[in-house]
Structures are given as C-alpha cells and as structure tokens.
Design an enzyme around this catalytic site. Structure first.
Site, short mmCIF file in Angstrom:
data_model
loop_
_atom_site.label_atom_id
_atom_site.label_comp_id
_atom_site.label_asym_id
_atom_site.label_seq_id
_atom_site.Cartn_x
_atom_site.Cartn_y
_atom_site.Cartn_z
N ARG A 31 -3.45 36.22 -17.20
CA ARG A 31 -3.21 36.61 -15.80
C ARG A 31 -2.82 38.08 -15.82
O ARG A 31 -1.78 38.45 -16.39
CB ARG A 31 -2.09 35.74 -15.22
CG ARG A 31 -1.71 36.04 -13.77
CD ARG A 31 -0.62 35.08 -13.31
NE ARG A 31 -0.05 35.41 -12.03
CZ ARG A 31 -0.47 34.92 -10.87
NH1 ARG A 31 -1.50 34.06 -10.84
NH2 ARG A 31 0.11 35.26 -9.73
N GLN A 50 -7.57 29.23 -8.67
CA GLN A 50 -7.00 28.88 -7.37
C GLN A 50 -8.03 28.19 -6.49
O GLN A 50 -7.73 27.22 -5.80
CB GLN A 50 -6.50 30.14 -6.66
CG GLN A 50 -5.98 29.90 -5.26
CD GLN A 50 -4.75 29.02 -5.23
OE1 GLN A 50 -3.77 29.31 -5.89
NE2 GLN A 50 -4.79 27.93 -4.46
N ASP A 105 -3.84 34.74 3.04
CA ASP A 105 -3.09 35.09 1.83
C ASP A 105 -2.16 36.25 2.19
O ASP A 105 -2.26 36.82 3.28
CB ASP A 105 -4.05 35.48 0.71
CG ASP A 105 -3.40 35.57 -0.67
OD1 ASP A 105 -2.21 35.20 -0.79
OD2 ASP A 105 -4.07 36.03 -1.62
N ARG A 134 -3.10 22.64 -8.21
CA ARG A 134 -3.33 23.60 -9.29
C ARG A 134 -3.29 22.88 -10.64
O ARG A 134 -4.10 23.18 -11.54
CB ARG A 134 -2.29 24.73 -9.25
CG ARG A 134 -2.41 25.70 -8.08
CD ARG A 134 -3.69 26.52 -8.12
NE ARG A 134 -3.83 27.29 -9.34
CZ ARG A 134 -3.31 28.50 -9.55
NH1 ARG A 134 -2.58 29.08 -8.60
NH2 ARG A 134 -3.51 29.13 -10.69
N HIS A 191 -9.97 35.09 -8.40
CA HIS A 191 -8.96 34.07 -8.71
C HIS A 191 -9.63 32.70 -8.73
O HIS A 191 -9.34 31.83 -7.90
CB HIS A 191 -7.84 34.13 -7.67
CG HIS A 191 -6.56 33.49 -8.08
ND1 HIS A 191 -6.40 32.83 -9.29
CD2 HIS A 191 -5.36 33.38 -7.44
CE1 HIS A 191 -5.16 32.36 -9.36
NE2 HIS A 191 -4.52 32.68 -8.26
N CYS A 220 -2.61 30.18 -0.64
CA CYS A 220 -2.42 29.98 -2.07
C CYS A 220 -0.97 30.18 -2.52
O CYS A 220 -0.61 29.77 -3.62
CB CYS A 220 -3.36 30.87 -2.88
SG CYS A 220 -3.01 32.64 -2.74
#
Length: 308
Positions: free
Chosen positions: A108, A138, A226, A293, A135, A265
C-alpha cells in the site's frame, strides 16, 4: 505466468466474477464463527503474506491480516518507515528479498510505479493494496456488497460524486469488465483518469462525466463517494470549495431510485462529502462494505496464488 493483481484488468472479468462467487460462498460458510477461526479447507495453510505499508491503513491492514489467517496462513506486517525501504533501499531489492520470505506481497503506497516495480522484480504475486492511481481490492469488496444487496451488476446504474480519484478509476475499470454504467459528477479539473474511461467505453460501458451533482445521481441504483482530500494531499481549501456542491445529503440521495444504496470506502469526513443522515441511514451499506474487505481479500489472495 505470475498472477499479479495491480489493477482489476490484470485478472479480467471472468476472474473477478470467480472471486466474487468464492467470496460469497466463503462468507456464507463462516456465519456465526469466531473471526480468527480458519476456513475448513485452509487453502493457504503454511503460506506467508508480506504486507508493506507506506501509507496509514485501517481496513486494508486489518482485512488482509484476518484474510490470510482465515485461509490458514500467516501475515508479516511491515511499515515502510521501519524498513530499510524507508532509508533508501530500492523497491526492486525489497521485492527480491521479500520473495525469499513470503509467498505473496501486498503493498500500500503512493506512486503506482512502485507496485509495478515491485511486481517486475518479485518472484511471488504482488497485490496492490492502494496507490494514487487505483484501488482494485476496495472495488472487489464494493462489488461483493452490491451483489449481497440483491442488485445485479450487468446494467447497474452507478452514480459517483466528487473527486475523480483512484477509487473511481477502479470502479470505471470494473464497469468495463462487468457491464455496468457510471455517471460521475465531478468538478472541472477533477475528472477521472482518461485512460480508464477510454478502456471502459471500448468494452461497452457507458461512462458519463457531468458537472451537475443531481444529474449524476438521477435514477441511480447506487450512489458512491469518497473523501475529497486523499491521504498525503494538502487539505486544500480551493479543492474543498470546488467539491462542496457534490456533498451527498438526503436531498441528493432522493434524486436516485427509491431503493438506491449508498457506499463509501471510508474513512469518511462527515459533514464534507457525506452527511450523517446518509452514511448512518437505511440506504447505507458502508459497514457491510467495510466487512467485505476481508472476504474480498481472501478471494484475491486465492486467485493470485493459483487456488481459484
């Protein structure tokens, strides 16, 4: 051929669909179990997942750690600033070393070129846990949440509000692979990456970029947003001002279909991109999305390691 998962297109539509089916089955099979109990088949017994974090994390770290444990394996968690990586060792050399210790690497980070460099020099699968470009992990969880809610992906109308960021890029990629449509409401100068838009359109998805928030949401099955200022960016007042008309409040949700769902998210900046009444309201599925997740990461790991 090595199965890296840097973007959804690395797997392709059929593989993503297989991940979703596997995640649904594994989640259903664990109903009522302790979170730390391994799945009966323990398909990744004796496997080690190396996890490299150059950005702070809650959901990505927790979900991958729980995921590898539920699959029978073990996590190895490292913060970038506590590794030689933080003192100048190259991504390439880090990849070569971690490949000797682990069966897969999740990273990440910020610049997408870092995960590409990691994949180019690793001899084990590399998974993108987040970059500034995309991403994908996600979005597998988001798609799983949509399916669980009883909505089919082909023909789905998804509305996006706000910044054309990495999450939107991966949603657009998913739309092309799985046959749904996106209308993104973004202020001028904050549109999504054109390469993702062009690729999805070439695959038959309808991707509309509009300036009006209400137009973006009208008739949508799903409303997604987001944070406006991503991790590591300056909290720019000009950007926040440009984003203000795209706040998801009750009135804006009312322009979507009556049974529309809301996703985010997380982490959320309540009172900026979304109000409490929406994120905590009956149409919100953000907590299911966060839980998913774990189940998404499990299926991504299984695909990357050739078990799916």
């Amino acid at each position: 051929m090595m199965r890296h998962f840097l973007n959804l297109s690395d797997a392709g539509g059929d593989a993503v669909a297989a991940m979703l089916n596997d995640a649904l089955d594994r989640k259903a099979g664990r109903a009522g179990w302790p979170k730390g109990k391994a799945d009966p088949d323990a398909p990744l017994a004796d496997h080690v997942l190396a996890m490299v974090f150059e950005k702070n994390s809650t959901r990505t770290r927790a979900s991958f750690e729980v995921a590898i444990r539920q699959l029978g394996g073990a996590p190895m968690v490292m913060a970038g600033d506590q590794m030689q990586l933080g003192r100048g060792e190259s991504i390439a050399d880090t990849a070569r070393v971690l490949s000797r210790y682990a069966d897969a690497i999740m990273i990440r980070t910020d610049d997408h070129s870092k995960v590409e460099d990691m994949a180019a020099h690793a001899s084990v699968p590399v998974i993108n846990g987040l970059t500034d470009l995309s991403h994908p992990c996600q979005i597998v969880a988001d798609l799983l949440t949509i399916l669980e809610s009883g909505k089919a992906l082909p023909g789905l109308e998804l509305a996006w509000l706000g910044d054309g960021n990495n999450v939107l890029s991966s949603l657009i990629e998913a739309a092309g692979l799985l046959g749904f449509n996106i209308r993104a409401g973004c202020p001028q100068g904050y549109e999504p990456d054109a390469a993702f838009v062009d690729a999805a359109r070439a695959q038959g998805a309808r991707i509309d970029i509009v300036a009006d928030a209400r137009e973006a949401v009208a008739g949508a099955d799903l409303v997604v947003t987001d944070t406006w200022v991503s991790m590591g960016q300056d909290h720019a007042h000009n950007k926040l001002a440009a984003m203000a008309p795209y706040q998801v409040d009750e009135r804006l949700m009312g322009a979507a279909k009556g049974d529309a769902l809301f996703l985010h998210c997380l982490p959320a900046h309540r009172g900026e991109e979304v109000v409490d009444a929406v994120i905590d309201g009956p149409q919100s599925r953000v907590w299911d999305e966060a839980e998913n997740r774990v189940h998404a990461q499990k299926s991504i790991l299984l695909w990357a390691l050739g078990k799916l």
